[in-house]
Design a protein around this motif. Sequence first.
Motif: not given
Length: 189
Positions: A17, A20-21, A24, A42-43, A53, A58, A107
């Motif tokens: 995560r 991922d951030q 982004v 990815q989120s 999750c 995207t 990602n």
Amino acid sequence: MPPPRLAAVLYEPGCGRVVDQLLVGLVRSLAERGLKLAGTIQSAAEREDRCACDMIVTDLATGEARSISEDRGPLATGCRLDSSALEAAAGSTMAALEAGADLLIVNKFGKREAEGGGFRAALAFALGEGIPAVVAVNRSQIEAWRQFAGDLARELPADAADVERWCEEALAGTPRARTAGLPLASTAP
């Protein structure tokens, strides 16, 4: 000598995560400069009825978000990757590359890529076309990554400033560098 056109952003297992951030933020910064991006970010979509999750990617060229998670029920704990959804996302990325992109962002170089699928063909295409590419690589896949990339890639820490600096160096001197406010020639020694 110009910098390698391929960069791996390395991260530790369990820290997906965070990377991922980072991606982004990188996408936001590069898109604001008018660069044409291909690939995915990815989120995670939390679900109350699941112990893990859902993974959402995207598409950077179209903005389309899609789940790449397979719904295996509320107690599933193993790999839930929907391989066909991942391959569809990779196909969309390939189409964006063929249409022309300044930079590819992937990602994850994961198990599917290590096996020869997923975004592996898009990464190879970008390399062949001279399109710089950034890909997140979990250290659990580092050997497969190194077998794929050989000495054609630079390995970077999961540090936003380092990754953005690499992008600027890799894009320096490209036709879009001037309009994106990037250096016109490589700053690498």
